[in-house]
Enzyme design. Structure first.
Site, PDB file in Angstrom:
ATOM      1  CD  GLU A   1      -2.638   1.309   2.561  1.00 44.81           C
ATOM      2  OE1 GLU A   1      -3.556   0.487   2.680  1.00 44.81           O
ATOM      3  OE2 GLU A   1      -2.362   2.180   3.412  1.00 44.81           O
TER       4      GLU A   1
ATOM      5  CD  GLN B   1       5.320   5.856  10.463  1.00 44.15           C
ATOM      6  OE1 GLN B   1       6.126   4.970  10.757  1.00 44.15           O
ATOM      7  NE2 GLN B   1       5.147   6.266   9.232  1.00 44.15           N
TER       8      GLN B   1
ATOM      9  CE1 TYR C   1     -10.912  -1.276  10.177  1.00 42.56           C
ATOM     10  CE2 TYR C   1     -12.732  -2.399   9.080  1.00 42.56           C
ATOM     11  CZ  TYR C   1     -11.856  -1.327   9.158  1.00 42.56           C
ATOM     12  OH  TYR C   1     -11.917  -0.332   8.220  1.00 42.56           O
TER      13      TYR C   1
ATOM     14  CG  HIS D   1      -7.307   2.394  -0.774  1.00 38.99           C
ATOM     15  ND1 HIS D   1      -6.939   2.304   0.546  1.00 38.99           N
ATOM     16  CD2 HIS D   1      -6.561   1.468  -1.416  1.00 38.99           C
ATOM     17  CE1 HIS D   1      -6.004   1.367   0.690  1.00 38.99           C
ATOM     18  NE2 HIS D   1      -5.750   0.857  -0.496  1.00 38.99           N
TER      19      HIS D   1
ATOM     20  CD  GLN E   1      -6.544  -0.670  10.553  1.00 39.87           C
ATOM     21  OE1 GLN E   1      -5.503  -0.601   9.887  1.00 39.87           O
ATOM     22  NE2 GLN E   1      -7.441   0.293  10.577  1.00 39.87           N
TER      23      GLN E   1
ATOM     24  CG  HIS F   1     -14.838  -0.352  12.448  1.00 37.56           C
ATOM     25  ND1 HIS F   1     -15.712   0.596  12.945  1.00 37.56           N
ATOM     26  CD2 HIS F   1     -14.078   0.296  11.525  1.00 37.56           C
ATOM     27  CE1 HIS F   1     -15.504   1.754  12.331  1.00 37.56           C
ATOM     28  NE2 HIS F   1     -14.523   1.601  11.462  1.00 37.56           N
TER      29      HIS F   1
ATOM     30  CE  LYS G   1     -16.302  -4.553   4.389  1.00 42.82           C
ATOM     31  NZ  LYS G   1     -15.636  -3.451   5.103  1.00 42.82           N
TER      32      LYS G   1
ATOM     33  NE  ARG H   1     -17.671   4.578   8.255  1.00 42.14           N
ATOM     34  CZ  ARG H   1     -17.669   4.592   9.573  1.00 42.14           C
ATOM     35  NH1 ARG H   1     -18.720   4.139  10.236  1.00 42.14           N
ATOM     36  NH2 ARG H   1     -16.627   5.024  10.256  1.00 42.14           N
TER      37      ARG H   1
ATOM     38  CE1 TYR I   1     -11.171   9.569  -3.587  1.00 43.95           C
ATOM     39  CE2 TYR I   1     -12.028   9.547  -1.345  1.00 43.95           C
ATOM     40  CZ  TYR I   1     -12.086  10.000  -2.645  1.00 43.95           C
ATOM     41  OH  TYR I   1     -13.064  10.891  -2.996  1.00 43.95           O
TER      42      TYR I   1
END
Ligand code: FAD
Length: 289
Positions: A17, A213, A146, A79, A177, A150, A166, A109, A49
Protein backbone atom coordinates in the site's frame (compact mmCIF):
# COMPACT_ATOMS: atom_id res chain seq x y z
CA UNK A 1 -6.93 -8.76 -13.74
CA UNK A 2 -9.40 -9.34 -10.94
CA UNK A 3 -7.31 -9.21 -7.74
CA UNK A 4 -9.29 -12.10 -6.24
CA UNK A 5 -7.87 -14.35 -8.98
CA UNK A 6 -4.34 -13.75 -7.67
CA UNK A 7 -5.18 -16.06 -4.77
CA UNK A 8 -4.52 -19.23 -6.74
CA UNK A 9 -3.41 -21.44 -3.85
CA UNK A 10 0.03 -21.76 -5.49
CA UNK A 11 1.73 -18.90 -3.68
CA UNK A 12 1.23 -16.40 -0.88
CA UNK A 13 0.05 -13.11 -2.35
CA UNK A 14 2.29 -10.16 -1.43
CA UNK A 15 0.99 -6.64 -2.02
CA UNK A 16 1.89 -3.10 -1.01
CA UNK A 17 0.00 0.00 0.00
CA UNK A 18 1.22 3.51 -0.82
CA UNK A 19 -0.37 6.89 -0.20
CA UNK A 20 -0.39 9.95 -2.47
CA UNK A 21 1.72 12.94 -1.43
CA UNK A 22 -0.23 15.91 -0.09
CA UNK A 23 1.14 18.20 -2.80
CA UNK A 24 1.22 17.46 -6.50
CA UNK A 25 4.72 18.96 -6.60
CA UNK A 26 5.97 15.93 -4.60
CA UNK A 27 4.57 13.38 -7.06
CA UNK A 28 8.01 12.40 -8.38
CA UNK A 29 9.03 11.03 -5.00
CA UNK A 30 6.14 8.54 -4.95
CA UNK A 31 6.96 7.43 -8.48
CA UNK A 32 10.58 6.89 -7.45
CA UNK A 33 9.31 4.75 -4.56
CA UNK A 34 6.99 2.73 -6.80
CA UNK A 35 9.78 2.13 -9.30
CA UNK A 36 11.72 0.44 -6.50
CA UNK A 37 8.66 -1.47 -5.29
CA UNK A 38 8.14 -2.74 -8.85
CA UNK A 39 11.46 -4.60 -8.65
CA UNK A 40 9.98 -6.66 -5.79
CA UNK A 41 7.27 -8.05 -8.13
CA UNK A 42 4.24 -7.47 -5.90
CA UNK A 43 0.94 -9.06 -6.88
CA UNK A 44 -0.64 -5.62 -6.69
CA UNK A 45 -0.16 -2.14 -5.25
CA UNK A 46 -3.02 -0.25 -3.64
CA UNK A 47 -3.23 3.53 -3.37
CA UNK A 48 -5.10 5.20 -0.50
CA UNK A 49 -7.78 7.84 -0.89
CA UNK A 50 -8.14 10.84 1.42
CA UNK A 51 -7.03 8.76 4.43
CA UNK A 52 -7.13 10.01 8.01
CA UNK A 53 -10.79 11.01 7.85
CA UNK A 54 -10.21 13.69 5.22
CA UNK A 55 -12.63 11.82 3.03
CA UNK A 56 -12.33 14.05 0.00
CA UNK A 57 -10.94 13.22 -3.38
CA UNK A 58 -7.23 13.45 -3.86
CA UNK A 59 -6.97 13.43 -7.66
CA UNK A 60 -3.52 11.90 -7.29
CA UNK A 61 -5.03 8.53 -6.26
CA UNK A 62 -6.31 7.89 -9.78
CA UNK A 63 -3.20 9.37 -11.39
CA UNK A 64 -0.86 7.15 -9.35
CA UNK A 65 -3.01 4.05 -9.95
CA UNK A 66 -2.93 4.76 -13.65
CA UNK A 67 0.88 4.97 -13.68
CA UNK A 68 1.17 1.72 -11.66
CA UNK A 69 -1.19 -0.17 -13.95
CA UNK A 70 -0.50 1.29 -17.37
CA UNK A 71 3.19 2.19 -17.23
CA UNK A 72 4.68 -0.13 -14.62
CA UNK A 73 2.50 -3.12 -15.59
CA UNK A 74 1.46 -3.95 -12.01
CA UNK A 75 -2.18 -4.41 -11.06
CA UNK A 76 -3.39 -1.35 -9.15
CA UNK A 77 -6.15 -1.20 -6.56
CA UNK A 78 -7.74 2.21 -5.99
CA UNK A 79 -9.10 2.91 -2.51
CA UNK A 80 -12.43 4.74 -2.62
CA UNK A 81 -14.41 6.06 0.36
CA UNK A 82 -18.11 6.90 0.36
CA UNK A 83 -19.14 8.64 3.59
CA UNK A 84 -18.30 12.09 2.26
CA UNK A 85 -19.15 11.39 -1.37
CA UNK A 86 -22.52 11.58 -3.11
CA UNK A 87 -23.56 9.14 -5.83
CA UNK A 88 -22.67 11.84 -8.39
CA UNK A 89 -19.18 12.19 -6.84
CA UNK A 90 -18.70 8.42 -7.02
CA UNK A 91 -19.94 8.34 -10.62
CA UNK A 92 -17.30 10.94 -11.53
CA UNK A 93 -14.53 8.97 -9.85
CA UNK A 94 -15.63 5.69 -11.46
CA UNK A 95 -15.52 7.38 -14.87
CA UNK A 96 -11.93 8.46 -14.24
CA UNK A 97 -10.94 4.99 -13.05
CA UNK A 98 -12.60 3.37 -16.03
CA UNK A 99 -10.88 5.62 -18.52
CA UNK A 100 -7.55 4.75 -16.84
CA UNK A 101 -8.37 0.99 -17.09
CA UNK A 102 -8.43 0.59 -13.30
CA UNK A 103 -11.00 -2.05 -12.45
CA UNK A 104 -10.02 -3.07 -8.89
CA UNK A 105 -11.46 -0.93 -6.09
CA UNK A 106 -11.05 -1.20 -2.32
CA UNK A 107 -14.52 0.02 -1.35
CA UNK A 108 -14.46 1.79 2.01
CA UNK A 109 -16.79 3.79 4.17
CA UNK A 110 -14.02 6.13 5.34
CA UNK A 111 -13.50 7.56 8.80
CA UNK A 112 -15.84 10.16 10.23
CA UNK A 113 -14.44 13.67 9.98
CA UNK A 114 -15.71 15.84 12.87
CA UNK A 115 -15.34 18.93 10.66
CA UNK A 116 -17.38 17.56 7.79
CA UNK A 117 -21.04 16.50 7.74
CA UNK A 118 -21.30 13.19 5.86
CA UNK A 119 -23.31 13.16 2.67
CA UNK A 120 -26.33 10.94 2.95
CA UNK A 121 -26.04 8.68 -0.11
CA UNK A 122 -23.88 5.98 1.52
CA UNK A 123 -23.61 4.84 5.14
CA UNK A 124 -21.52 1.67 4.86
CA UNK A 125 -18.89 0.25 2.52
CA UNK A 126 -21.32 -2.53 1.55
CA UNK A 127 -23.64 0.10 0.03
CA UNK A 128 -20.75 1.45 -2.04
CA UNK A 129 -19.85 -2.08 -3.18
CA UNK A 130 -23.45 -2.73 -4.23
CA UNK A 131 -23.70 0.61 -6.02
CA UNK A 132 -20.51 0.09 -8.01
CA UNK A 133 -21.35 -3.48 -9.00
CA UNK A 134 -24.92 -2.56 -10.01
CA UNK A 135 -23.41 -0.41 -12.73
CA UNK A 136 -22.21 -3.57 -14.46
CA UNK A 137 -19.04 -1.90 -15.73
CA UNK A 138 -16.56 -4.64 -14.89
CA UNK A 139 -15.26 -3.35 -11.54
CA UNK A 140 -14.04 -5.81 -8.90
CA UNK A 141 -14.47 -5.01 -5.23
CA UNK A 142 -12.22 -5.58 -2.24
CA UNK A 143 -13.10 -4.59 1.33
CA UNK A 144 -11.46 -3.84 4.67
CA UNK A 145 -11.71 -6.01 7.80
CA UNK A 146 -10.68 -5.64 11.42
CA UNK A 147 -9.04 -8.48 13.39
CA UNK A 148 -9.29 -6.37 16.58
CA UNK A 149 -12.87 -5.24 15.75
CA UNK A 150 -13.76 -1.96 14.07
CA UNK A 151 -13.67 0.81 16.73
CA UNK A 152 -17.37 1.68 16.21
CA UNK A 153 -18.65 -1.91 16.38
CA UNK A 154 -20.12 -3.33 19.58
CA UNK A 155 -18.08 -6.50 19.35
CA UNK A 156 -16.53 -9.14 17.11
CA UNK A 157 -19.76 -11.03 16.42
CA UNK A 158 -21.59 -7.89 15.28
CA UNK A 159 -18.58 -6.71 13.24
CA UNK A 160 -18.18 -10.06 11.48
CA UNK A 161 -21.94 -10.10 10.79
CA UNK A 162 -21.52 -6.72 9.08
CA UNK A 163 -18.44 -7.97 7.22
CA UNK A 164 -20.54 -10.82 5.86
CA UNK A 165 -22.98 -8.22 4.48
CA UNK A 166 -20.05 -6.57 2.67
CA UNK A 167 -18.98 -9.88 1.17
CA UNK A 168 -22.59 -10.69 0.21
CA UNK A 169 -22.72 -7.26 -1.46
CA UNK A 170 -19.87 -8.37 -3.73
CA UNK A 171 -16.47 -7.91 -2.01
CA UNK A 172 -14.34 -10.72 -3.42
CA UNK A 173 -11.24 -10.13 -1.28
CA UNK A 174 -10.52 -8.58 2.11
CA UNK A 175 -7.52 -6.67 3.46
CA UNK A 176 -7.09 -6.47 7.22
CA UNK A 177 -6.34 -3.53 9.42
CA UNK A 178 -2.79 -3.64 10.81
CA UNK A 179 -2.19 -5.88 13.83
CA UNK A 180 0.91 -6.94 15.76
CA UNK A 181 -0.23 -10.19 17.36
CA UNK A 182 -0.81 -13.01 14.88
CA UNK A 183 -3.04 -15.01 17.23
CA UNK A 184 -5.59 -12.18 17.07
CA UNK A 185 -5.63 -12.54 13.26
CA UNK A 186 -5.92 -16.35 13.36
CA UNK A 187 -8.86 -16.13 15.76
CA UNK A 188 -10.55 -13.53 13.55
CA UNK A 189 -10.09 -15.59 10.37
CA UNK A 190 -11.47 -18.70 12.07
CA UNK A 191 -14.59 -16.82 13.20
CA UNK A 192 -15.02 -15.21 9.76
CA UNK A 193 -14.88 -18.65 8.13
CA UNK A 194 -17.45 -20.01 10.61
CA UNK A 195 -19.68 -17.05 9.66
CA UNK A 196 -19.50 -18.20 6.04
CA UNK A 197 -16.96 -15.66 4.75
CA UNK A 198 -14.97 -17.65 2.22
CA UNK A 199 -13.14 -14.94 0.25
CA UNK A 200 -9.34 -14.53 0.58
CA UNK A 201 -8.30 -12.51 3.65
CA UNK A 202 -4.98 -10.69 3.40
CA UNK A 203 -3.10 -9.81 6.57
CA UNK A 204 -2.21 -6.11 6.87
CA UNK A 205 1.34 -5.71 8.17
CA UNK A 206 2.77 -2.37 9.27
CA UNK A 207 6.53 -2.43 9.82
CA UNK A 208 7.20 -0.44 13.00
CA UNK A 209 10.21 1.72 12.22
CA UNK A 210 9.43 4.93 14.04
CA UNK A 211 8.09 5.16 17.60
CA UNK A 212 6.01 8.34 17.31
CA UNK A 213 4.55 7.32 13.95
CA UNK A 214 3.34 4.01 15.35
CA UNK A 215 1.86 5.70 18.43
CA UNK A 216 -0.18 7.94 16.09
CA UNK A 217 -1.32 5.03 13.93
CA UNK A 218 -2.32 2.90 16.89
CA UNK A 219 -4.27 5.78 18.46
CA UNK A 220 -6.11 6.20 15.15
CA UNK A 221 -7.02 2.59 14.43
CA UNK A 222 -7.16 1.03 17.91
CA UNK A 223 -4.62 -1.76 17.29
CA UNK A 224 -3.06 -3.11 20.47
CA UNK A 225 0.69 -3.34 21.08
CA UNK A 226 1.78 -6.68 22.56
CA UNK A 227 4.38 -6.71 25.36
CA UNK A 228 7.14 -8.03 23.07
CA UNK A 229 6.69 -5.05 20.69
CA UNK A 230 6.32 -2.59 23.54
CA UNK A 231 9.73 -3.73 24.84
CA UNK A 232 11.32 -3.07 21.43
CA UNK A 233 9.79 0.42 21.37
CA UNK A 234 11.09 1.16 24.87
CA UNK A 235 14.57 -0.18 24.16
CA UNK A 236 15.15 1.14 20.62
CA UNK A 237 12.52 3.90 20.15
CA UNK A 238 15.03 6.72 20.49
CA UNK A 239 17.61 5.20 18.15
CA UNK A 240 16.27 5.47 14.58
CA UNK A 241 18.64 2.92 13.03
CA UNK A 242 18.12 0.32 15.77
CA UNK A 243 14.34 0.90 15.72
CA UNK A 244 14.22 0.40 11.97
CA UNK A 245 16.22 -2.84 12.17
CA UNK A 246 14.05 -4.11 15.05
CA UNK A 247 10.84 -3.16 13.20
CA UNK A 248 11.94 -4.97 10.05
CA UNK A 249 12.84 -8.05 12.10
CA UNK A 250 9.46 -7.94 13.89
CA UNK A 251 7.49 -7.63 10.63
CA UNK A 252 9.58 -10.40 9.05
CA UNK A 253 8.82 -12.72 11.99
CA UNK A 254 5.12 -11.89 11.81
CA UNK A 255 5.01 -12.61 8.06
CA UNK A 256 7.05 -15.83 8.36
CA UNK A 257 4.63 -17.13 10.98
CA UNK A 258 1.61 -16.09 8.87
CA UNK A 259 2.98 -17.90 5.82
CA UNK A 260 3.73 -21.01 7.88
CA UNK A 261 0.11 -20.91 9.03
CA UNK A 262 -1.22 -20.73 5.47
CA UNK A 263 -2.26 -17.06 5.23
CA UNK A 264 -3.87 -16.13 1.89
CA UNK A 265 -1.72 -13.04 1.46
CA UNK A 266 0.26 -10.28 3.12
CA UNK A 267 -0.45 -6.60 2.46
CA UNK A 268 2.49 -4.46 3.54
CA UNK A 269 1.71 -0.89 4.60
CA UNK A 270 4.90 0.56 3.12
CA UNK A 271 4.38 4.14 4.38
CA UNK A 272 6.09 5.01 1.05
CA UNK A 273 9.43 3.69 2.34
CA UNK A 274 10.84 1.49 -0.41
CA UNK A 275 13.96 0.46 1.49
CA UNK A 276 11.91 -1.11 4.28
CA UNK A 277 9.75 -3.09 1.86
CA UNK A 278 12.93 -4.21 0.07
CA UNK A 279 14.46 -5.57 3.26
CA UNK A 280 11.28 -7.37 4.35
CA UNK A 281 10.63 -8.90 0.94
CA UNK A 282 14.31 -9.89 0.73
CA UNK A 283 13.86 -11.79 4.00
CA UNK A 284 10.71 -13.67 2.93
CA UNK A 285 11.22 -14.11 -0.81
CA UNK A 286 12.05 -17.82 -0.69
CA UNK A 287 9.00 -18.50 1.50
CA UNK A 288 6.23 -17.07 -0.64
CA UNK A 289 6.74 -18.86 -3.95
P1 FAD B 1 -17.68 -0.48 6.92
O1 FAD B 1 -17.43 -1.82 6.38
O2 FAD B 1 -18.86 0.28 6.39
O3 FAD B 1 -17.83 -0.62 8.52
C1 FAD B 1 -17.86 0.53 9.35
C2 FAD B 1 -18.60 0.23 10.63
O4 FAD B 1 -19.99 0.04 10.35
C3 FAD B 1 -18.15 -1.06 11.35
O5 FAD B 1 -18.25 -0.83 12.73
C4 FAD B 1 -19.17 -2.08 10.89
O6 FAD B 1 -19.33 -3.13 11.84
C5 FAD B 1 -20.43 -1.24 10.76
N1 FAD B 1 -21.33 -1.72 9.70
C6 FAD B 1 -21.00 -2.09 8.46
N2 FAD B 1 -22.10 -2.42 7.75
C7 FAD B 1 -23.15 -2.26 8.58
C8 FAD B 1 -24.55 -2.43 8.44
N3 FAD B 1 -25.10 -2.85 7.28
N4 FAD B 1 -25.35 -2.16 9.51
C9 FAD B 1 -24.82 -1.72 10.69
N5 FAD B 1 -23.48 -1.54 10.87
C10 FAD B 1 -22.67 -1.79 9.82
N6 FAD B 1 -9.72 5.35 5.08
C11 FAD B 1 -9.59 6.36 4.17
O7 FAD B 1 -10.14 7.46 4.39
N7 FAD B 1 -8.90 6.18 2.99
C12 FAD B 1 -8.29 5.00 2.68
O8 FAD B 1 -7.66 4.88 1.64
C13 FAD B 1 -8.40 3.93 3.62
N8 FAD B 1 -7.84 2.72 3.36
C14 FAD B 1 -8.01 1.68 4.25
C15 FAD B 1 -7.48 0.42 3.94
C16 FAD B 1 -7.63 -0.65 4.82
C17 FAD B 1 -7.07 -2.01 4.47
C18 FAD B 1 -8.32 -0.46 6.06
C19 FAD B 1 -8.46 -1.60 7.04
C20 FAD B 1 -8.85 0.79 6.37
C21 FAD B 1 -8.71 1.86 5.48
N9 FAD B 1 -9.27 3.12 5.74
C22 FAD B 1 -9.14 4.15 4.83
C23 FAD B 1 -9.96 3.38 7.01
C24 FAD B 1 -11.47 3.08 6.91
O9 FAD B 1 -12.09 3.97 6.02
C25 FAD B 1 -12.05 3.21 8.31
O10 FAD B 1 -11.57 2.17 9.14
C26 FAD B 1 -13.56 3.33 8.41
O11 FAD B 1 -13.88 3.71 9.75
C27 FAD B 1 -14.34 2.06 8.12
O12 FAD B 1 -14.33 1.76 6.79
P2 FAD B 1 -14.93 0.34 6.27
O13 FAD B 1 -14.92 0.40 4.81
O14 FAD B 1 -14.27 -0.78 6.94
O15 FAD B 1 -16.45 0.50 6.81
Amino acid sequence: MNIAEKFDGQHTVVSFEVFPPKKESSIDSIYATIERLRELHPDFISVTYGAGGVGVANPLTVQICSRIQNEYGIDAVAHLTCLNNSKADIDGLLEKLKSSHITNILALRGDRNPDMAPKDDFHYASELAEYILAKGEGFHISGACYPEVHPEAEGLVEDIGNLKKKVDAGAEHLVSQLFFENNVFYDFVEKARIAGIQVPIEAGIMPVTNKSQIERMVAQCGASIPAKLSKLLQRFGDDPKAMQDAGIAYATNQIMDLIANGVDGVHIYTMNKAEIAEKIVGNIQSMVR
